[in-house]
Design an enzyme around this catalytic site. Structure first.
Site, PDB file in Angstrom:
ATOM      1  N   LEU A  56      76.077  19.920 -34.790  1.00  0.00           N
ATOM      2  CA  LEU A  56      76.623  19.082 -33.712  1.00  0.00           C
ATOM      3  C   LEU A  56      77.206  17.790 -34.261  1.00  0.00           C
ATOM      4  CD1 LEU A  56      73.766  19.469 -31.060  1.00  0.00           C
ATOM      5  CD2 LEU A  56      75.967  20.649 -31.108  1.00  0.00           C
ATOM      6  N   GLY A  59      74.484  12.572 -38.926  1.00  0.00           N
ATOM      7  CA  GLY A  59      73.974  11.205 -38.856  1.00  0.00           C
ATOM      8  C   GLY A  59      73.984  10.592 -40.236  1.00  0.00           C
ATOM      9  N   LYS A  79      67.570  16.787 -35.397  1.00  0.00           N
ATOM     10  CA  LYS A  79      67.955  16.004 -36.578  1.00  0.00           C
ATOM     11  C   LYS A  79      66.903  16.214 -37.655  1.00  0.00           C
ATOM     12  CE  LYS A  79      69.518  11.442 -38.044  1.00  0.00           C
ATOM     13  NZ  LYS A  79      69.875  10.075 -37.612  1.00  0.00           N
ATOM     14  N   GLU A 125      67.499  15.000 -26.829  1.00  0.00           N
ATOM     15  CA  GLU A 125      68.375  15.549 -25.798  1.00  0.00           C
ATOM     16  C   GLU A 125      69.740  15.835 -26.428  1.00  0.00           C
ATOM     17  OE1 GLU A 125      69.781  12.843 -22.710  1.00  0.00           O
ATOM     18  OE2 GLU A 125      69.091  11.147 -23.916  1.00  0.00           O
ATOM     19  N   CYS A 126      70.410  16.851 -25.914  1.00  0.00           N
ATOM     20  CA  CYS A 126      71.713  17.254 -26.443  1.00  0.00           C
ATOM     21  C   CYS A 126      72.817  16.530 -25.673  1.00  0.00           C
ATOM     22  CB  CYS A 126      71.875  18.766 -26.299  1.00  0.00           C
ATOM     23  SG  CYS A 126      73.235  19.425 -27.243  1.00  0.00           S
ATOM     24  N   LEU A 127      73.628  15.759 -26.382  1.00  0.00           N
ATOM     25  CA  LEU A 127      74.716  15.007 -25.750  1.00  0.00           C
ATOM     26  C   LEU A 127      76.009  15.794 -25.931  1.00  0.00           C
ATOM     27  CD1 LEU A 127      73.792  11.379 -26.921  1.00  0.00           C
ATOM     28  CD2 LEU A 127      73.081  12.582 -24.855  1.00  0.00           C
ATOM     29  N   ASP A 172      74.294  -0.465 -36.473  1.00  0.00           N
ATOM     30  CA  ASP A 172      75.323   0.550 -36.734  1.00  0.00           C
ATOM     31  C   ASP A 172      75.970   0.998 -35.426  1.00  0.00           C
ATOM     32  OD1 ASP A 172      76.740   1.938 -38.719  1.00  0.00           O
ATOM     33  OD2 ASP A 172      75.559   3.762 -38.430  1.00  0.00           O
TER      34      ASP A 172
END
Length: 386
Positions: A56, A59, A79, A125-127, A172
């Site tokens: 997805l 990072g 992650k 959660e999936c954005l 960031d």
């Protein structure tokens, strides 16, 4: 292959934190409840989730994969971080902040072996709504208005306000770390990636006996203000781009961050050129100036920002059509360069601010301390002579 840590028995089910509450306008001096009690699960994540190979995003400290809850089939984002103190710190700070409605929500954390190495696996959660500026780029002919820009800045401001209130600086805040929950019109904008987040401590340097600041007078500044001011600078850059479609600082030579661009950032050299800025009020330009001040200690604080009428009364902001979506569309092929420039500028800023630390008293050149030290040595010498 992911597996649970050897010799560990699975604990009681990991307590899922309550879902984020709906976004509410923050009071002038909000009091936030900090989540506590992060428990890391030791059983294999594959017991509970189906892990796919679909990436997805990437990072700063690890890649993000799509996963599915085996029981409910609900999709989440995973992650993966190699376990180390820095990764533990990232997880802890993100966990504390994830109750905020405008920060990506952590659901579970696992400690598993992956390719023989201990890893931390963060289920979030999936954005699915994409990046902030991609959404504006893809609007077609629908005008993007000043009121919409105000509402977006309010959402980002709420995330920063929450973080700063619990003594966390994100450090960031940039376009690719601002994602929407879905493609729907009512989707919520959320801040992600805590790879550079830092806990800030509000100690009073005057009462600290062993240290003295050497960069500025102790009553003026503690180092934590530099970390938080980094977030305020980011707000200024994002707000500028929202209102016109291009960044305030740029590289002339196609480099990620050229010496000239670095100078412009440090000198605060930027303009509000027409036609893009012709309809934007002077009040809004002044708000940007207060966020992009070259001296970090003079930048607006998050409380001042959230109390500004353009943010606090966003429903009263005029629906002036802006050039933003057109400019973003025209410069689409250069957008990756813009993101890289901001990433490099933030990295430079973090390095610069890391230099502004506290110097040990033995190394300080405070004349009063030197006099006291000299006097103490004289007393010691006299005692030895006897």
């Amino acid at each position: 292959m992911l597996s649970g840590s050897p010799g560990q028995t699975p604990p009681a089910p990991f307590p899922s934190p309550p879902p984020p509450a709906p976004a509410q306008p923050p009071p002038p001096f909000p009091q936030f409840h900090v989540k506590s009690g992060l428990q890391i699960r030791k059983n294999a994540i594959t017991d509970d989730y189906k892990v796919t190979s679909q990436v997805l995003g990437l990072g700063i400290n690890g890649k993000v994969l799509r996963i599915f809850d085996k029981r409910t089939q609900q999709k989440f984002a995973l992650k993966m971080l190699q376990d180390c103190p820095k990764a533990r710190r990232e997880v802890e700070l993100h966990w504390r902040a994830s109750q905020c409605p405008h920060i990506v929500h952590i659901v579970d954390v696992y400690e598993n072996l992956y390719a023989g190495r201990k890893c931390l696996l963060i289920v979030m959660e999936c954005l699915d709504g994409g990046e902030l500026f991609s959404r504006i780029q893809d609007r077609g002919d629908q005008a993007f208005t000043e009121r919409e820009a105000s509402e977006i800045m309010k959402s980002i401001g709420e995330a920063i306000q929450y973080l700063h209130s619990i003594n966390i600086a994100h450090r960031d805040v940039k376009p690719e770390n601002l994602l929407y929950t879905s493609k729907r019109p009512n989707a919520i904008l959320k801040l992600t990636d805590f790879g550079f987040a830092k806990e800030t401590t509000s100690h009073n340097s005057l009462t600290t006996p062993c240290y003295t600041p050497y960069y500025v007078a102790p009553e003026v500044l503690g180092p934590e203000k530099y970390d938080k001011s980094c977030d305020m600078w980011s707000l200024g850059v994002i707000m500028y781009i929202l209102l016109c479609g291009y960044p305030p600082f740029y590289s002339n030579h196609g480099l990620a961050i050229s010496p000239g661009m670095k100078t412009r950032i440090r000198m605060g050299q930027y303009e509000f050129p027409n036609p893009e800025w012709s309809e934007v009020s002077e009040e809004v330009k002044m708000l940007i100036r207060n966020l992009l001040k070259t001296e970090p200690t003079q930048r607006m604080t998050i409380t001042e920002f959230m109390n500004h009428p353009w943010i606090m009364q966003s429903t009263k902001v005029p629906q002036t059509p802006l050039h933003t979506s057109r400019v973003l569309k025209e410069d689409k092929e250069r957008w990756e360069d813009v993101k890289e420039e901001m990433t490099s500028a933030l990295a430079t800023m973090r390095v610069d601010y890391e230099q502004i630390k506290i110097k040990k008293i033995e190394d300080a050149s405070n004349p009063l301390l030197l006099k006291r030290r000299k006097k103490a040595r004289a007393v010691e010498d006299a005692a030895l002579a006897h």
